[in-house]
Design a protein around this motif. Structure first.
Motif, PDB file in Angstrom:
ATOM      1  N   SER A 161      46.780  31.878  43.616  1.00  0.00           N
ATOM      2  CA  SER A 161      45.655  31.753  44.994  1.00  0.00           C
ATOM      3  C   SER A 161      46.464  32.276  46.131  1.00  0.00           C
ATOM      4  O   SER A 161      47.279  33.316  45.791  1.00  0.00           O
ATOM      5  CB  SER A 161      45.813  30.091  45.227  1.00  0.00           C
ATOM      6  OG  SER A 161      44.746  29.991  46.245  1.00  0.00           O
ATOM      7  N   GLU A 173      51.579  40.910  45.511  1.00  0.00           N
ATOM      8  CA  GLU A 173      50.201  41.270  45.318  1.00  0.00           C
ATOM      9  C   GLU A 173      49.805  41.718  46.800  1.00  0.00           C
ATOM     10  O   GLU A 173      49.503  42.861  47.123  1.00  0.00           O
ATOM     11  CB  GLU A 173      49.149  40.352  44.626  1.00  0.00           C
ATOM     12  CG  GLU A 173      47.655  40.570  44.548  1.00  0.00           C
ATOM     13  CD  GLU A 173      46.683  39.621  44.126  1.00  0.00           C
ATOM     14  OE1 GLU A 173      47.239  38.114  44.229  1.00  0.00           O
ATOM     15  OE2 GLU A 173      45.771  39.820  43.541  1.00  0.00           O
ATOM     16  N   HIS A 206      43.182  35.161  34.198  1.00  0.00           N
ATOM     17  CA  HIS A 206      42.766  33.711  34.618  1.00  0.00           C
ATOM     18  C   HIS A 206      41.413  33.496  33.936  1.00  0.00           C
ATOM     19  O   HIS A 206      40.404  34.104  34.204  1.00  0.00           O
ATOM     20  CB  HIS A 206      42.413  33.951  36.364  1.00  0.00           C
ATOM     21  CG  HIS A 206      43.502  34.096  36.942  1.00  0.00           C
ATOM     22  ND1 HIS A 206      44.490  33.273  37.613  1.00  0.00           N
ATOM     23  CD2 HIS A 206      44.426  35.579  37.415  1.00  0.00           C
ATOM     24  CE1 HIS A 206      45.454  33.971  38.169  1.00  0.00           C
ATOM     25  NE2 HIS A 206      45.341  35.173  38.118  1.00  0.00           N
ATOM     26  N   ASP A 263      43.455  40.134  35.049  1.00  0.00           N
ATOM     27  CA  ASP A 263      43.289  39.331  36.101  1.00  0.00           C
ATOM     28  C   ASP A 263      42.237  38.582  36.052  1.00  0.00           C
ATOM     29  O   ASP A 263      42.136  37.308  35.487  1.00  0.00           O
ATOM     30  CB  ASP A 263      43.539  40.214  37.411  1.00  0.00           C
ATOM     31  CG  ASP A 263      44.037  39.230  38.512  1.00  0.00           C
ATOM     32  OD1 ASP A 263      44.397  38.223  38.232  1.00  0.00           O
ATOM     33  OD2 ASP A 263      44.019  39.726  39.480  1.00  0.00           O
ATOM     34  N   ASP A 264      40.857  38.813  36.657  1.00  0.00           N
ATOM     35  CA  ASP A 264      39.732  38.287  36.646  1.00  0.00           C
ATOM     36  C   ASP A 264      38.612  38.964  36.420  1.00  0.00           C
ATOM     37  O   ASP A 264      37.801  39.373  37.228  1.00  0.00           O
ATOM     38  CB  ASP A 264      39.447  37.752  38.068  1.00  0.00           C
ATOM     39  CG  ASP A 264      40.520  36.716  38.670  1.00  0.00           C
ATOM     40  OD1 ASP A 264      40.622  35.737  38.100  1.00  0.00           O
ATOM     41  OD2 ASP A 264      41.488  37.275  39.469  1.00  0.00           O
TER      42      ASP A 264
HETATM   43  N1  ADE Z   1      43.602  33.428  41.221  1.00  0.00           N
HETATM   44  C1  ADE Z   1      42.753  34.180  40.375  1.00  0.00           C
HETATM   45  N2  ADE Z   1      43.105  35.463  40.591  1.00  0.00           N
HETATM   46  C2  ADE Z   1      44.030  35.592  41.355  1.00  0.00           C
HETATM   47  C3  ADE Z   1      44.808  36.827  41.993  1.00  0.00           C
HETATM   48  N3  ADE Z   1      44.660  38.071  41.676  1.00  0.00           N
HETATM   49  N4  ADE Z   1      45.984  36.319  42.887  1.00  0.00           N
HETATM   50  C4  ADE Z   1      46.173  35.259  43.310  1.00  0.00           C
HETATM   51  N5  ADE Z   1      45.393  34.313  42.841  1.00  0.00           N
HETATM   52  C5  ADE Z   1      44.402  34.346  41.957  1.00  0.00           C
END
Ligand code: ADE
Ligand code: ZN
Length: 342
Positions: A175, A205, A20, A283-284
């Protein structure tokens, strides 16, 4: 002489398929952009921001992630964000990235769709020129919002489709997962497929295996983002193996968001050994403590991954990419050459 595990991972060519871009906003850049845009942050220092990154679940992270994204306002902000990620990716020998972006997070604050597309795309085009890093953009719908809002977002973005045809390849769904099943978005996905976009969705997840089934059969996705809870359903596991449906797994994310208690309990290796087409992704990364190689290294050490398995993960990442068969063959040949010489 055999090189160290770290060096082996560093040099391994790889693709990142679950990133993301808003989640690559490092605290230093968050502060710089806040100052540039006159935004007041609820933190006194970069250290205080980092200290706040102690999450108990997905939602506790999303609250901070959306708050942080408020510093992104101009085209240059989106460029700077994406360009900073590009540097990290290149350093990790990521050869191809398909990044997620969340336009609804920005348009709701009055930032235009054009600003978002333009800043990200300018950085990605420059990355291709400067580093040979190829890329795609995957527009994600926020699943805590309505399907009508997702449809309106898609329609608005379609006005830009031609201008970004070289980059915008797909749509995704992210999200808060629990309570927002994939089927809620079946109409917008049908429309996206009709428009010949690639389709992916976060599923499994935090949500149950039923959500993975929903993404597969209700949305007809081509990859599952995360999907780690699939292991709870043996019929689903058989389906994933037989179809070679890729899962874009994010180990450090799962650890930080308490999907697993300890990386040694992560099912990445079990799924890989069961024949699922799993990949490693970040991911982030600014929030979860590591980019691609950090995810590879932590996983390799916690799960005793062999070099053959690391190569398989790299191969999977290229096989699962949205690219031409010729491009994939070229990448796979590079991975093979790497394996043969290391
Ligand atoms: N938005 C950013 N990272 C996310 C994640 N791991 N799961 C769901 N939405 C997200
Ligand atoms: Zn994600």
């Amino acid at each position: 002489m055999t090189i160290s595990l770290h060096d082996f991972i560093r040099g391994l060519p790889k693709a990142e398929l679950h990133l993301h871009i808003e989640g690559s906003l490092e605290p230093e850049l968050m502060f710089a952009l806040a100052q540039r845009n006159g935004v007041t942050l609820p933190y006194a220092s970069v250290e205080e921001v980092r200290a706040a990154y102690a999450f108990s679940d997905l939602q506790s992270f999303l609250d901070l992630y959306y708050a942080g994204a408020a510093v992104l306002q101009s085209e240059q902000d989106f460029f700077d964000l994406t360009w900073a990620y590009v540097q990290r990716a290149v350093a990790d020998n990521v050869r191809h990235v398909e990044l997620f972006f969340d336009p609804q997070t920005h348009t709701v604050r009055g930032v235009s769709m054009t600003t978002v597309f333009s800043g990200i795309a300018r950085a990605l085009r420059q990355a291709r020129q400067a580093h040979g890093l190829t890329s795609g953009m995957i527009l994600c719908f926020l699943r805590h919002l309505s399907e009508d809002e997702a449809i309106a977002t898609l329609e608005e973005a379609l006005l830009l489709r031609e201008q970004y045809a070289d980059l915008w390849t797909g749509v995704g769904l992210d999200s808060g997962e629990v309570g927002n099943p994939p089927e809620k978005f079946s109409r917008v996905y049908a429309r996206a497929r009709e428009l010949v976009f690639h389709v992916v969705a976060h599923a499994g997840e935090e949500g149950p295996p039923a959500y993975v089934w929903g993404a597969l059969d209700g949305l007809q996705v081509e990859r599952i983002d995360h999907g780690v809870r699939s292991e709870e359903d043996s019929t689903l596991m058989q389906r994933l193996v037989h179809s070679q449906m890729p899962l874009t797994v994010c180990p450090l994310s799962n650890l930080k968001l308490c999907v697993v208690k300890d990386l040694r309990q992560h099912n990445l290796a079990r799924m890989l050994r069961a024949g699922v087409c799993v990949t490693i992704n970040s991911d982030d990364p600014a929030y979860f403590g590591g980019y691609m190689n950090a995810n590879f290294i932590a996983s390799a050490e916690a799960l005793q991954l062999t070099r053959e398995e690391l190569v398989q993960l790299a191969r999977n990442s290229f096989s699962a990419a949205f690219a031409t068969p010729e491009q994939k063959q070229q990448w796979l040949a590079e991975v093979q050459a790497y394996q043969d010489t290391h």
